[in-house]
Structure formats: C-alpha cells, structure tokens
Design an enzyme around this catalytic site. Structure first.
Site, PDB file in Angstrom:
ATOM      1  CG  ASN A   1     -31.566  20.513   6.378  1.00  0.00           C
ATOM      2  OD1 ASN A   1     -31.190  21.262   7.277  1.00  0.00           O
ATOM      3  ND2 ASN A   1     -32.047  19.307   6.610  1.00  0.00           N
TER       4      ASN A   1
ATOM      5  CD  GLU B   1     -33.193   9.742   6.085  1.00  0.00           C
ATOM      6  OE1 GLU B   1     -34.006   9.341   6.923  1.00  0.00           O
ATOM      7  OE2 GLU B   1     -33.361  10.776   5.427  1.00  0.00           O
TER       8      GLU B   1
ATOM      9  CG  HIS C   1     -37.541  17.605   8.538  1.00  0.00           C
ATOM     10  ND1 HIS C   1     -36.757  18.685   8.187  1.00  0.00           N
ATOM     11  CD2 HIS C   1     -36.672  16.595   8.801  1.00  0.00           C
ATOM     12  CE1 HIS C   1     -35.484  18.331   8.220  1.00  0.00           C
ATOM     13  NE2 HIS C   1     -35.406  17.076   8.583  1.00  0.00           N
TER      14      HIS C   1
ATOM     15  CG  MET D   1     -33.697  13.350  14.852  1.00  0.00           C
ATOM     16  SD  MET D   1     -33.473  15.023  15.472  1.00  0.00           S
ATOM     17  CE  MET D   1     -34.956  15.818  14.888  1.00  0.00           C
TER      18      MET D   1
HETATM   19  P1  NAI Z   1     -30.625   7.393  15.161  1.00  0.00           P
HETATM   20  O1  NAI Z   1     -29.704   6.464  14.490  1.00  0.00           O
HETATM   21  O2  NAI Z   1     -30.164   8.196  16.336  1.00  0.00           O
HETATM   22  O3  NAI Z   1     -31.928   6.585  15.653  1.00  0.00           O
HETATM   23  C1  NAI Z   1     -32.598   5.658  14.879  1.00  0.00           C
HETATM   24  C2  NAI Z   1     -33.277   4.663  15.827  1.00  0.00           C
HETATM   25  O4  NAI Z   1     -34.165   3.844  15.061  1.00  0.00           O
HETATM   26  C3  NAI Z   1     -32.290   3.729  16.529  1.00  0.00           C
HETATM   27  O5  NAI Z   1     -32.506   3.789  17.938  1.00  0.00           O
HETATM   28  C4  NAI Z   1     -32.640   2.339  15.978  1.00  0.00           C
HETATM   29  O6  NAI Z   1     -32.504   1.298  16.947  1.00  0.00           O
HETATM   30  C5  NAI Z   1     -34.092   2.540  15.592  1.00  0.00           C
HETATM   31  N1  NAI Z   1     -34.592   1.624  14.564  1.00  0.00           N
HETATM   32  C6  NAI Z   1     -33.997   1.282  13.397  1.00  0.00           C
HETATM   33  N2  NAI Z   1     -34.800   0.457  12.696  1.00  0.00           N
HETATM   34  C7  NAI Z   1     -35.933   0.305  13.431  1.00  0.00           C
HETATM   35  C8  NAI Z   1     -37.152  -0.428  13.239  1.00  0.00           C
HETATM   36  N3  NAI Z   1     -37.355  -1.147  12.136  1.00  0.00           N
HETATM   37  N4  NAI Z   1     -38.108  -0.354  14.193  1.00  0.00           N
HETATM   38  C9  NAI Z   1     -37.911   0.371  15.325  1.00  0.00           C
HETATM   39  N5  NAI Z   1     -36.773   1.084  15.563  1.00  0.00           N
HETATM   40  C10 NAI Z   1     -35.810   1.042  14.622  1.00  0.00           C
HETATM   41  O7  NAI Z   1     -31.200   8.350  14.008  1.00  0.00           O
HETATM   42  P2  NAI Z   1     -31.678   9.869  14.096  1.00  0.00           P
HETATM   43  O8  NAI Z   1     -30.531  10.774  13.921  1.00  0.00           O
HETATM   44  O9  NAI Z   1     -32.582  10.045  15.263  1.00  0.00           O
HETATM   45  O10 NAI Z   1     -32.546   9.983  12.746  1.00  0.00           O
HETATM   46  C11 NAI Z   1     -33.818   9.387  12.641  1.00  0.00           C
HETATM   47  C12 NAI Z   1     -34.544  10.016  11.481  1.00  0.00           C
HETATM   48  O11 NAI Z   1     -34.673  11.417  11.698  1.00  0.00           O
HETATM   49  C13 NAI Z   1     -33.862   9.873  10.131  1.00  0.00           C
HETATM   50  O12 NAI Z   1     -34.853   9.655   9.156  1.00  0.00           O
HETATM   51  C14 NAI Z   1     -33.172  11.214   9.913  1.00  0.00           C
HETATM   52  O13 NAI Z   1     -33.066  11.553   8.565  1.00  0.00           O
HETATM   53  C15 NAI Z   1     -34.152  12.144  10.590  1.00  0.00           C
HETATM   54  N6  NAI Z   1     -33.590  13.411  11.092  1.00  0.00           N
HETATM   55  C16 NAI Z   1     -32.407  13.430  11.779  1.00  0.00           C
HETATM   56  C17 NAI Z   1     -31.912  14.646  12.269  1.00  0.00           C
HETATM   57  C18 NAI Z   1     -30.651  14.682  13.069  1.00  0.00           C
HETATM   58  O14 NAI Z   1     -30.136  15.793  13.301  1.00  0.00           O
HETATM   59  N7  NAI Z   1     -30.118  13.576  13.519  1.00  0.00           N
HETATM   60  C19 NAI Z   1     -32.635  15.921  12.043  1.00  0.00           C
HETATM   61  C20 NAI Z   1     -33.913  15.761  11.370  1.00  0.00           C
HETATM   62  C21 NAI Z   1     -34.334  14.547  10.899  1.00  0.00           C
END
Ligand code: NAI
Length: 328
Positions: free
Chosen positions: A202, A104, A152, A30
């Site tokens: 959602n 998350e 979001h 994201m």
């Molecule tokens: P992801 O796991 O693909 O990416 C998360 C990234 O955050 C990783 O690259 C990780 O290295 C980084 N990270 C973790 N802790 C960190 C920190 N302290 N400082 C800097 N970087 C850090 O996760 P994704 O799927 O992109 O989800 C991210 C957020 O977006 C979550 O809150 C999720 O609920 C939300 N979201 C996800 C959707 C989806 O379809 N995947 C849709 C809408 C919202």
C-alpha cells in the site's frame, strides 16, 4: 518474475511449523474469505463473528469457492466440513494459528488480543490482518507483545497471491518464521515486511494512485491515464483501481500514511462519490459495471503519463528499501 516467486516461496521454509487448525475472528470481506481459503487448502477452520449474517454470508461465498475450485462433490463436501461456524469462539483454545480480521478499531482489536493471550495455546500464532494499525499499538497491553504478528492479505483473497508478514522490533523471530511458514502452507507467497504505515504494497501503491489523480485533475481523461498504465503492463489502470477500492478507503489510507492527497479527491468523498460501490467516482457504474467517457482520438495528451506514475512507485520502493521495510 519466476525467480522472485521462488524467492518468496523460499521464505516459507524458515520453520518446521505444521499448522492444522486455523481460527479466524471477524467474518467480513477479509476474514470470511481467509477462512474459506484456509479450508480450501486443507486446514480445519473455525470462523467467529458476533454477527450471524456475516457467518452465513461467509459460508455461502465459501461454497461457491469450493465448487469452482474443487468441482468434485465429495471434495466440495469435505472442504465445507472443514469450515466450522463458531459464534462462541470455542476454536480459540485449540487453534495453531489465530487470525484477527475484525473492523479496523484499536480498542476492539486490543480486547481481542488480551482475550487471545489468556485463552489460546501458548505456542499458537496470534496474527492480525490490520492494514493501518501498528502492531505495537495492538499488542501494547499484552504480557508478551512479541507474540503478535501481522499476516496481511489482499482483497480479493482467493486471487491475490502475495501476503505480507509484518513484524516490529518486539516481534519474536520464531513467531515470524511460523507465520511465514503458515502462509506458504496455504499456497500464498509470503513477504516479510517491517511494521510501518502501508507496509510495502500500500505504501508504494499510494504515490502511484495520487499522481494519477493529479494528472486527472490537470485535465487528462481517466481512460487515457488508465491506458498508459495498462500499456505499461498493469492489469487495471489506477483511476479505475481507485474507484474499485473506494475513494473513501483511498483517502483514509493516504491520511494514515501521511501522503498528501488532492483536495479534489477529498471533496468527491464528501459529495458521496465513493467509486464503484456508490455508483459513481471518477467513472460511473450504472449497473455495477464501469462506464468510461469516450476520448476524442484527435486530441493530444502528454506522453509522460506512465513515466510520472511508475516513477513515483519506483521512487517509493527505493525509500522502503532505505528504511528497511524490506531487506532487498
Ligand atoms: P468488515 O467490516 O467487512 O468485517 C469485519 C467483521 O468483523 C464484521 O463481520 C463484524 O461483525 C466483525 N466484528 C467486529 N467486531 C467483532 C468482534 N469483537 N468479534 C467478532 N467479530 C467482530 O471488514 P474487512 O474489510 O473484512 O476488514 C477487516 C480487517 O482486515 C481490518 O483490520 C482491515 O484493515 C483489514 N483489511 C481489509 C482489506 C480490505 O480490502 N477490506 C484488505 C486488507 C486488510
């Protein structure tokens, strides 16, 4: 649909906020795509992640997006120049809008916002892209919890136009208005919603998906259910959609909303059948492409499938209205 879109665009006109610099924390699925989209839309973007590979992947995906959308090399170059990798988070002190999109995890997000409250400009918009954690939990330990707003996005960011702007009773209305204007500035359609499990999209999607799973386990083949939905006008049927989103994500989302999910779906997840990403779910994905079973055309299936799934969605929408998740 035209008037509804115009209505959503109208929400963005609630403030004179002029964001120029966006800082994105978390360059995953994201965050990476949000950063790229903002750069495409002409904003200066810094993108932070603790994992260098995530930033590298973001820059690669961004280059593809810029090429596809902008075509002319000098425009592609200019967009690439606007997207700056920032492993140390130096952009935090300068940004007008900061979007947190890390994993998350409550504690990790609380830590980020404590840091942001200390370091960001006092008038910067502090936003989270969380899908499931209530705003009031993320902002709980801050001196001014009213600063935190939800922005979001949906996956895939470049294609999905709707963006929910999430507020709870503490959220400063000025911040909500600025967040909404920002969403309009990056050419998305902002929808203000109340912070509540699943927000709007959602929340209404879940009963529709769960009903489809019920029908599937009653013995109706997936392609028949999917066709009922696409005949109704959906772009993709609910069975294929669940596989695409990932059954583990569907189960987690249903549980976070307290929606009753079929034990059979939970069992599929335990068996490692997660959908497209694991190669099998309701359907199989031998080469990453869906293979649906053949349906016997001489067999009769119930005629009320689209009623059953769409009415669940409509019903939940009415509940959202009653609960004030959306105003009308
Ligand atoms: P992801 O796991 O693909 O990416 C998360 C990234 O955050 C990783 O690259 C990780 O290295 C980084 N990270 C973790 N802790 C960190 C920190 N302290 N400082 C800097 N970087 C850090 O996760 P994704 O799927 O992109 O989800 C991210 C957020 O977006 C979550 O809150 C999720 O609920 C939300 N979201 C996800 C959707 C989806 O379809 N995947 C849709 C809408 C919202």
């Amino acid at each position: 649909v035209f008037f509804l879109r115009e209505r959503l665009k109208g929400f963005a006109k609630g403030s004179s906020f002029v964001p120029k610099h966006v800082h994105v924390i978390g360059a995953g699925v994201m965050g990476g795509d949000i950063a790229a989209w903002c750069a495409l839309m002409g904003l200066n973007v810094t993108v932070q992640d603790q994992n260098l590979n995530a930033i590298a992947a973001t820059l690669q995906r961004a280059a593809q997006l810029f090429k596809k959308r902008l075509k002319l090399p000098f425009l592609v170059q200019a967009a690439s120049d606007r997207l700056v990798p920032d492993t140390d988070g130096l952009g935090v002190i300068k940004a007008d809008v900061i979007i947190e999109a890390i994993i998350e995890n409550v504690e990790a997000k609380q830590k980020i916002f404590a840091m942001l409250e200390e370091k960001a400009k006092p008038d910067a918009v502090l936003a989270t892209n969380t899908s499931t954690i209530p705003l009031e939990v993320i902002s709980k330990n801050l001196n001014n919890p009213g600063r935190v707003v939800g922005i979001h996005f949906f996956n895939p960011v470049a294609l999905m136009q709707l963006v929910e702007v999430v507020a709870d009773p503490h959220t400063d209305p000025k911040v909500v208005a600025q967040a909404t204007t920002f969403v309009g500035k990056i050419d998305k359609l902002p929808l203000p919603v109340k912070s509540s499990p699943g927000f709007l999209v959602n929340r209404v999607l879940m009963p529709y998906l769960l009903e489809s799973a019920e029908i599937y386990f009653e013995g109706v083949p997936g392609p028949v259910i999917d066709k009922a939905a696409t005949d109704f006008g959906m772009l993709m049927g609910p069975i294929e959609l669940m596989d695409t989103v990932g059954l583990d994500i569907c189960v987690a989302a249903a549980q976070s909303m307290g929606a009753p999910i079929s034990e059979q779906v939970v069992a599929m997840v335990h068996a490692g059948k997660l959908g497209k990403k694991s190669g099998a779910g309701f359907y199989t994905y031998p080469h990453g492409k869906v293979v649906k079973p053949k349906v016997d055309p001489s067999k009769k299936y119930p005629e009320d499938i689209s009623d059953r799934i769409i009415m669940r969605l409509v019903n939940e929408s009415a509940a959202c209205l009653r609960e004030g998740i959306v105003t009308d």
